[in-house]
Design an enzyme around this catalytic site. Structure first.
Site, PDB file in Angstrom:
ATOM      1  N   ASN A  87       0.825  -1.213   0.000  1.00 21.25           N
ATOM      2  CA  ASN A  87       0.000   0.000   0.000  1.00 21.25           C
ATOM      3  C   ASN A  87       0.858   1.261   0.000  1.00 21.25           C
ATOM      4  O   ASN A  87       1.990   1.256   0.470  1.00 21.25           O
ATOM      5  CB  ASN A  87      -0.896   0.001   1.230  1.00 21.25           C
ATOM      6  N   ASP A 142      -5.585  -0.130   2.005  1.00 21.29           N
ATOM      7  CA  ASP A 142      -4.492  -0.998   2.476  1.00 21.29           C
ATOM      8  C   ASP A 142      -4.437  -2.306   1.704  1.00 21.29           C
ATOM      9  O   ASP A 142      -4.075  -3.345   2.258  1.00 21.29           O
ATOM     10  CB  ASP A 142      -4.651  -1.277   3.990  1.00 21.29           C
TER      11      ASP A 142
END
Lengths: 521, 521
Positions: free
Chosen positions: B248, B291
C-alpha cells in the site's frame, strides 16, 4: 481394566485409592493420578504388544509463550491442563479444542522476581477447578465456564511466595503448597474450604520460638527458614493423613545462621487433614546445605516385607537415597542409595545419614554427588502394583558447591552460595527400583539428567520423556524401549492416560505443546 | 513422480521451473517451492487413496516463544525453518532434531516498535542460508554450521524497516524485500551478491521527483510513499524477470497528501534481474486507500487461452479481483472478482478498476468489502498443473474504514485512519479458481478468514490449514475433505512436501510448532 495386575495387587490398589474415585474409571482425577500417587494407569488397551502403533491423535498449544510442566487432569469428561506463568485450559477430550481458556494476568514485577514461571496443574472437585497462581493466590474456577468463583490470597508475592504446584482436594478441603524456598520464605501448607475458599488451617513447616523443633533455629533465623511445600503431596483416606514433602532450609548453602537439624526442612511430614497438625515427620537431610528439598512425590505402597504386610510411604529422595517409612508411624523401615552420592557413608538404624566430613559447601568449592538439583527432582516417579517397582526419573550429576556470605533482601535469592554443575559428566535414566529393597532392576539411560515424569500402566508399559524431546514407552519388566515420538520440546511434565468411550489415550506435554496419543489403525 | 499430471502439464511444469532445481527431486528448494511459485509438490506417494493414513512423524519446537509463519526449505538433505522474531533452525529430516539453531538477538527497542515480529523463511544456495532479520539486516549463514558468513544492513529499523519475507536466490544474487509500509518507509527491492553480500542493485518502488510515475507524488510525499516489498516474488529464468508485488501507499487510508495513482504501490512490477530496472508494471489498485497491498505471491502459469498458449503471471489480489497478465509484457489478459467486493463495478479493458463512488474511508466510517486485510493476504496460493486450478486462501470479510488526520513520526504507524472489522459476518475458504477464467470451481469453507497457505500435490491433494489449528487434505478436483489433524495452534504458514529416501513427508507449522507428517503403517 486391571490387566496384568494380580488379584492381590488389585486389592492393594483399591485399598490405597479413595473409593469415590474408582467410580470414574478411565479418568485421571488428580495430579498424581490417585491419592496414593502411584501415577499408574489401570488401562490395558495400549500394551507392550501394540504400543508400536501409538501415534498423536491431537495437539494443544496454549495461548501465550508459557511452556507446559503440568500433568493434565481428566474429570467429568473434560481435560484440564495448565501452562506457565498461570493459565488453565479446559479441553474437549476427542478434538483437543479448548472449551475455555483462563489466563491470570501476571504483572511484570512478579515475572521479574526471577523465580520459575511455571504451573504444574489443577485439582478438580464437582463443578470447581482449583489452581494456584504465580502471584500467590488460590483460585476456584467454574469447571464448565472457566469463570472465577472465589480467590484467596495465600502468600505475598513481593517477598517470594508463589504457587506452582497442583492443589490437592480432600473431602471439603483444597490443600495447597507454597513455593519460595530460595527467597527465604517461611514455608507452610494451607487448607481452604472447597466451596467458599475460607481457610481451614495453616501448618507452618518452620516452628516459631517455643514450638517443638525451634531449638534448631537461633534468633530470628526461623523467619526465613524455607521449607517450602512446592509439590503436591499424597493422602491416605484410612489414616486421614496427608504426606507432604518440604524444601530446603533458608539460606540454602550457608547454614551458619541456622544451627541444628532445621526442622521440618528437607523432610516428609504426615499431617492430620482435619486439623492441619503434624502427626509425625521424617527428616531425610538434617541441616541441609545442598538444596536437597524433599518435595518429591511421596508414594503410598502396601507390600510384604519380611513376611509382614507393610503400609509404607516410599520416596526416592533428592539426596540420593531411597527410603521406605511406615506411613502410620513414620518409622524408618529401610533406606539405601539408588544413585551416585558421595556425601554419606550410609544411613543409621533410624535412617539418619552418616555424613562424610568435609562435604559442606566451601569458599574454594566442594565437589559433591548428587548435584544441587538432586538425584531426582520434581518430576514424578510411578509405582506399578503389577511389577512392584518404583520407576524413578534419575539425574546422575555432581556439583561443586560454593559458600558465600548472605544477607536477606525480600524477593531476591537467599542462597548463600553458588554452584558449578558437572554437566559434561552427567546423564539421566528412568530407573526401576524394587520397592521392597530399593535395588535397581534396570536402567533406561538418557543423554542428560531428566526432568520428565513417569507413568506405569497395567498394559505393562512405562512412559516417560527426555530433555531432547522424545516421549517413549518402555517394557515395565525389562526397561526395553518399545516406541518413541519426537515432540520437539523438552519434556518437563508427567504423562497420564484416560479413556474416551473404549479408546485409551496417553497425554504428555513437550515444550509449549500438549500431545495426546492413541493407537493408529 | 509426476503422477496425475498429463504429459502436457509435465512439459509446462518443466518449462516454468529453473532447470537446475529439477536435479534435486524431492526437495523444496525455496519459499514458494519453485521460481514459478506454484507451491505444487510433484510427489505422489501420499494420494487421495491413502491420505487418511497420514500421521505426525515428528514435531519441532523452536527455542523462545516465537510462532512459526515460515515455509521450511529442504535442500542438500537438510530442512531450514525460521521462527519469529528472527531465528533459523537446521533440522535433520528423519528425526526432526536440530543440527544447529541460530537466533538473532533483537533489542527490546526493535520489538517495541509494534510491527509484526515474524519471519517467513530462508533462501538457500550451495553452502549458504540467507535470512532477513527483524532489525533490518540480511545475513548469510553457513548451511552446515549455522555460523554467520556475512551481514549487510538493508534498512534502518528505527524508521520502521524490517525484513520478514524469505529472500530469493537467482544465480549469483540474493533478492530481498523490505517491510514497513505501515511506518511510511519508501519501499525498495534489493539484490546482493550471494558470496560477499555486496549490493548489486536497489529498485525503489516509489519514484523520486523527475522519475516516471513521480507526478502522482506531490511535494515530498514520495519520501514516505510506502510500497513495501514484504513477501517473496517469483522469477522467470527465460525472461530473466523477477515478479514482485508492492504494498500500500503511505499513508494507508488517507490519500489527501498523495494525488494520482501512487506508482508503484499496490502493483506488480517485473524487474530485470541483472540490472534491477523495471521492465513493466501493473497497478491493481490505483491510489489505494484501503491498504490493499499487492504483495500476494505472483504465480507463473503457461496455459491455453482462446486457442493460444499464454505465458501468464496470475494473482488473486487483496482487492477481491483475480488477474491474468502476460508475463513478458504486463498486458492485462483478463480479470474478474473471485470474492465479495463492493468497491468496483468491474475492471475496464486495461484492467483498471471502475470504482463505485463513495467507497473511500471517511470520518463517519465507510463499509467496504473486502476488509483491510483483503480477500486474501500473505498466505500463499497454490497452482496445480494437473487440475489447472489456482487454490486461493480466501478471507470473506468487510470493514468499516475510518479516515483521520495524519502526521509522520518515524517508527510509528503512519496510516491516517482506523478500521472496524465485521468479524461476526466473516468466514474463510480454500477456493479453487480455474486459472483460465478465474471462476470458482469449489469452496472448502472455514469458520474464520484464513491465514494458512495452500499446497497442491501430484497425488491429487490440496493441503491447507485453519486458524482453529486443523491441518487438512482436500481432493484437488472436488474440494472434498479427506483427512485432518489438530495441531493446537493457528496455522499461519505454508505447507510443503519432501522425500527422504522413498518416503514422502508433508510439513506445516501450527502455532509455535512445526509438524512433519508421513503415512502410517
Amino acid at each position: 481394566m486391571i490387566g496384568t495386575c494380580s488379584a492381590r495387587t488389585v486389592a492393594l490398589l483399591v485399598a490405597t485409592m479413595a473409593a469415590p474415585l474408582l467410580a470414574q474409571e478411565g479418568q485421571w482425577l488428580m495430579y498424581s493420578g490417585s491419592y496414593s500417587s502411584h501415577r499408574f494407569s489401570p488401562l490395558t488397551q495400549i500394551s507392550t504388544g501394540n504400543v508400536a502403533k501409538l501415534r498423536p491423535a491431537w495437539v494443544y498449544q496454549p495461548p501465550g509463550s508459557g511452556s507446559i510442566e503440568s500433568t493434565p487432569v481428566v474429570a467429568n469428561g473434560i481435560m484440564y491442563v495448565t501452562a506457565g506463568p498461570t493459565m488453565v485450559a479446559a479441553l474437549d477430550l476427542k478434538s483437543g479444542r479448548p472449551l475455555w481458556e483462563w489466563t491470570r494476568p501476571i504483572a511484570p514485577s512478579v515475572l521479574n522476581l526471577g523465580f520459575p514461571r511455571v504451573n504444574r496443574g489443577v485439582a478438580v472437585l464437582d463443578n470447581m477447578v482449583y489452581v494456584g497462581t504465580l502471584d500467590g493466590y488460590l483460585i476456584a474456577l467454574d469447571a464448565r465456564a472457566g469463570i472465577e468463583r472465589w480467590s484467596v490470597h495465600v502468600g505475598e508475592n513481593p517477598s517470594g511466595h508463589s504457587i506452582t504446584a497442583a492443589p490437592l482436594v480432600v473431602e471439603d478441603k483444597v490443600i495447597v503448597g507454597i513455593s519460595g524456598g530460595e527467597a527465604g520464605i517461611r514455608g507452610f501448607l494451607d487448607a481452604y474450604d472447597t466451596k467458599t475458599g475460607k481457610q481451614a488451617w495453616r501448618f507452618y513447616t518452620i516452628p516459631s520460638p517455643g514450638e517443638p523443633g525451634s531449638e534448631g533455629w537461633p534468633g530470628d533465623s526461623w523467619v526465613h527458614g524455607g521449607g517450602a511445600t512446592w509439590l503436591t503431596g499424597s493422602y491416605d483416606p484410612a489414616l486421614k493423613l496427608l504426606y507432604w514433602g518440604t524444601g530446603n532450609p533458608g539460606p540454602d548453602w550457608n547454614g551458619d545462621s541456622r544451627k541444628g537439624d532445621n526442622l521440618y526442612t528437607s523432610s516428609l511430614v504426615a499431617i492430620d487433614v482435619d486439623t492441619g497438625k503434624p502427626r509425625w515427620h521424617f527428616q531425610f537431610t538434617p541441616h541441609d546445605t545442598h538444596d536437597w528439598d524433599a518435595n518429591q512425590i511421596p508414594v503410598l505402597v502396601d507390600t510384604q516385607i519380611g513376611g509382614r504386610t507393610r503400609a509404607l510411604v516410599v520416596t526416592a529422595n533428592r539426596n540420593g537415597f531411597y527410603y521406605a517409612l511406615d506411613r502410620k508411624t513414620g518409622e524408618f523401615v529401610f533406606g539405601t542409595p539408588y544413585a551416585k552420592q558421595t556425601w554419606a557413608k550410609g544411613l543409621d538404624e533410624r535412617g539418619r545419614p552418616v555424613e562424610i566430613p568435609g562435604m559442606e559447601p566451601s569458599e574454594k568449592g566442594t565437589l559433591v554427588y548428587p548435584s544441587l538439583q538432586g538425584s531426582t527432582n520434581w518430576a514424578s516417579p510411578s509405582y506399578s502394583p503389577g511389577t512392584e517397582m518404583l520407576y524413578v526419573p534419575v539425574r546422575e550429576m555432581g556439583s561443586v558447591y560454593y559458600k558465600t556470605g548472605i544477607e536477606y533482601k525480600p524477593g531476591t535469592y537467599y542462597t548463600g552460595g553458588s554452584e558449578k554443575r558437572l554437566d559434561e559428566e552427567s546423564w539421566g535414566a528412568v530407573r526401576a527400583l524394587d520397592v521392597k529393597t530399593g535395588k535397581p532392576a534396570w536402567d533406561f539411560k538418557l543423554p542428560t539428567p531428566t526432568w520428565a515424569g513417569v507413568m506405569a500402566t497395567a498394559g505393562g508399559l512405562v512412559f516417560s520423556g527426555s530433555n531432547e524431546g522424545n516421549f517413549y514407552a518402555l517394557d515395565a519388566t525389562s526397561g526395553k524401549p518399545l516406541w518413541q515420538f519426537q515432540t520437539g520440546g523438552a519434556i518437563r511434565s508427567g504423562p497420564m492416560s484416560f479413556l474416551v468411550g473404549q479408546t485409551q489415550y496417553v497425554a504428555v506435554a513437550g515444550g509449549h505443546a500438549l500431545f495426546v496419543f492413541a493407537l493408529g489403525e
